[in-house]
Design a protein around this motif. Structure first.
Motif, short mmCIF file in Angstrom:
data_model
loop_
_atom_site.label_atom_id
_atom_site.label_comp_id
_atom_site.label_asym_id
_atom_site.label_seq_id
_atom_site.Cartn_x
_atom_site.Cartn_y
_atom_site.Cartn_z
N LEU A 153 1.62 9.16 4.86
CA LEU A 153 1.64 7.60 4.52
C LEU A 153 1.21 7.00 5.67
O LEU A 153 0.32 5.99 5.48
N ALA A 154 1.28 7.40 7.02
CA ALA A 154 0.99 6.74 8.16
C ALA A 154 -0.69 6.76 8.15
O ALA A 154 -1.39 5.85 8.71
N GLU A 155 -1.00 7.93 7.74
CA GLU A 155 -2.51 8.27 7.85
C GLU A 155 -3.05 7.46 6.67
O GLU A 155 -4.24 6.99 7.15
N HIS A 156 -2.45 7.11 5.80
CA HIS A 156 -3.00 6.26 4.76
C HIS A 156 -3.36 4.90 5.09
O HIS A 156 -4.40 4.20 4.84
N VAL A 157 -2.58 4.34 5.98
CA VAL A 157 -2.52 2.91 6.05
C VAL A 157 -2.82 2.75 7.70
O VAL A 157 -2.79 1.75 8.15
N PHE A 158 -3.26 3.89 8.44
CA PHE A 158 -3.90 3.73 9.58
C PHE A 158 -2.73 3.32 10.62
O PHE A 158 -2.96 2.55 11.62
N LEU A 159 -1.58 3.64 10.61
CA LEU A 159 -0.59 3.44 11.58
C LEU A 159 0.20 4.67 12.09
O LEU A 159 0.26 5.79 11.79
N ASN A 160 0.67 4.31 13.19
CA ASN A 160 1.50 5.49 13.84
C ASN A 160 2.91 5.69 12.97
O ASN A 160 3.23 4.73 12.68
N GLN A 188 0.96 -1.21 0.10
CA GLN A 188 -0.06 -0.09 -0.03
C GLN A 188 0.63 1.32 -0.03
O GLN A 188 0.77 2.27 -0.54
N ILE A 189 1.90 1.36 0.76
CA ILE A 189 2.78 2.63 0.92
C ILE A 189 3.27 2.53 -0.60
O ILE A 189 3.41 3.96 -0.85
N LYS A 190 4.03 1.58 -1.21
CA LYS A 190 4.75 1.59 -2.25
C LYS A 190 3.71 2.46 -3.56
O LYS A 190 4.06 3.22 -4.27
N ALA A 191 2.51 1.64 -3.28
CA ALA A 191 1.59 2.04 -4.16
C ALA A 191 1.27 3.51 -4.20
O ALA A 191 1.07 4.50 -5.16
N TYR A 192 1.03 3.88 -2.90
CA TYR A 192 0.80 5.54 -2.79
C TYR A 192 1.61 6.31 -3.05
O TYR A 192 1.47 7.50 -3.74
N ILE A 193 2.96 6.02 -2.88
CA ILE A 193 4.11 6.85 -3.22
C ILE A 193 4.23 6.92 -5.00
O ILE A 193 4.35 8.03 -5.41
N ILE A 227 11.72 7.09 -0.97
CA ILE A 227 10.85 7.97 -1.51
C ILE A 227 11.83 8.87 -2.53
O ILE A 227 11.36 8.95 -3.71
N LEU A 228 12.87 9.25 -2.01
CA LEU A 228 13.75 9.96 -2.87
C LEU A 228 14.39 9.08 -4.15
O LEU A 228 14.30 9.59 -5.29
#
Length: 482
Positions: free
Chosen positions: A393-400, A375-380, A420-421
């Motif tokens: 990103l944390a908000e997107h996957v509901f994590l701290n 999910q993180i990689k797809a969002y980026i 990300i860079l």
């Protein structure tokens, strides 16, 4: 002796601190001369005429004495070196003993207490009650790479020693998962104004290290319950998505009865079981269940029911942390009926084997990359045209955010900001070699309004500026940093 007597020479030698052995050969038979010679450290006093056999025996004995002294000096020097080495290793040993205890590799028995007492120079009473604090880095306000982040995390722990432990007994520990913790020894007295002290520490870290963080303040618990409290803090950080940049005290209402010392899977045991599944896998969990079911254990229908529900909840929690929806545990098996598992120990064993097998299948099926990571990689990838923050990103996957960063680094071996860079520069490299877009248009399309800044980042990743990269026709599949 010309101009000076032998006694005067011995007196001068003594004043200068020289380590010499002397034998006095003299014609003076008066007692006061012999007494003075012995007071000045003389080894023997021989009257002339000298009997050479007697002198030989005296010198041989003196030679043995000198050799024994040399050996003693050598052993003393070696002991001093070992003592210095031991003193230098004590902080490392102290941290290791605490890490092993927190990870469940050690129990706070008499052997462990003796080792920590010697390494940390503390008595058992002082560490009889421990209050753990968890340092949770939420954001670095300056761009740093993985190496710099490790250095900065070390600096945060040193700052914790200087600020939090300046007036409080305790230790700063980095656990085996990379979390930084402060263990405050409260066996003597409870720490005062701790929340205020944590606020001062956080402000100092933001000022000097450009770091926004929270400090989770655990309850003061008996040493035997420290691991449960530690796991509780990790779980609080994992679940916390609403409070940031704060000193967060323990909340008894939200954390429940986490310190009961019982075999049944209360919330402390639940966290321990989830930790076993996540860190050690199903074999560790299987071994734990066998301990609870060993001959002689007080097993009843009620305890088997508690174990069954505890295992299911631990499985749900573990899968959730890995990004799996809970229904997948029952996707291929619908016979996980708890009532069937509690009719006998044998049936519970069969039921738990099925449950553990299904958990193992899920964890192995996507072992290379968890759903959260995908999910993180797809969002980026979908938001390359602008700056994406760790908090977003944390908000997107509901994590701290802090938990997300550690999870990402654990699964990929990379710092999230570095990834990300690299992805942005990889996209830039593909456009440079595969399109006719201008460099400034490529920079703008990736969210960089400042061309010079974009060029500096590109050089950092590929070792060339964008124009050089395009000119020499570097392969678009080149690996960043190569």
């Amino acid at each position: 002796m010309p101009e000076q007597s032998g006694l005067e020479l011995m007196e001068w030698v003594k004043e200068e601190g020289m380590r010499l052995e002397t034998v006095v050969l003299t014609c003076h038979s008066e007692f006061r001369y012999a007494q003075k010679a012995l007071q000045l450290g003389g080894s023997d006093y021989i009257l002339k005429p000298v009997i050479y056999r007697e002198l030989e025996q005296v010198l041989q004995a003196l030679g043995r004495k000198v050799e024994e002294q040399r050996q003693a000096d050598h052993e003393g020097e070696r002991y001093h070196q070992l003592a210095e080495l031991w003193q230098g290793q004590k902080p490392l040993l102290t941290e290791r003993y605490w890490k092993d205890l927190l990870d469940g590799r050690e129990r706070p028995d008499a052997s462990w207490l003796e080792r920590i007492r010697l390494a940390a120079d503390v008595d058992a009473q002082l560490i009889g009650t421990i209050r753990p604090l968890l340092i949770s880095v939420e954001n670095w306000e300056k761009d740093i790479d993985e190496r710099d982040e490790r250095v900065m995390e070390f600096a945060l722990r040193k700052a914790a020693e200087e600020i939090l432990l300046e007036s409080l007994p305790g230790a700063v520990v980095e656990d085996y998962r990379g979390n930084s913790l402060i263990l405050i020894y409260e066996g003597g007295a409870a720490a005062q104004r701790l929340e205020e002290l944590c606020d001062r520490y956080r402000e100092a870290c933001r000022t000097y290290f450009y770091c926004k963080m929270s400090v989770y303040i655990g309850d003061a618990v008996p040493l035997k319950n420290l691991r449960g409290e530690y796991l509780g803090l990790l779980h609080e950080e994992y679940r916390n998505v609403s409070i940031s940049w704060s000193s967060i005290p323990a909340g008894a209402a939200s954390r429940g009865e986490r310190h009961a010392d019982a075999l049944q899977p209360d919330s402390t045991a639940l966290l321990e079981w989830a930790d076993l599944l996540e860190q050690g896998g199903i074999e560790s969990m299987r071994a734990r269940l066998e301990e609870l079911l060993m001959p002689g254990a007080a097993v009843t229908v009620e305890t088997l029911t508690a174990y069954a529900y505890g295992l299911m909840q631990a499985a749900y929690l573990t899968l959730h942390r890995k990004g799996f929806p809970a229904f997948m545990l029952h996707q291929y098996r619908e016979d996980f009926d708890v009532s069937a598992a509690t009719r006998s120990v044998q049936r519970f064993r069969a039921w738990s084997e099925g449950m553990l097998g299904q958990i193992g299948v899920l964890l192995q099926s996507r072992r290379s990359e968890s759903p959260v990571l995908r999910q993180i990689k797809a969002y980026i990838a979908d938001h390359m045209d602008r700056d994406v923050t760790r908090e977003e990103l944390a908000e997107h996957v509901f994590l701290n955010p802090a938990y997300l960063s550690r999870l990402f680094r654990k699964e990929t071996g990379k710092v999230l900001t570095d990834y990300i860079l690299q992805e942005k520069m990889r996209a830039a490299a593909q456009r440079l070699t595969g399109t006719d877009e201008s460099v400034s248009a490529i920079a703008a399309g990736l969210g960089y309004g400042n061309f010079s800044y974009f060029a500096r980042l590109f050089r950092k990743v590929y070792g060339k500026n964008p124009h050089e990269f395009r000119k020499i026709g570097t392969d678009s599949s080149a690996t960043p940093g190569a």
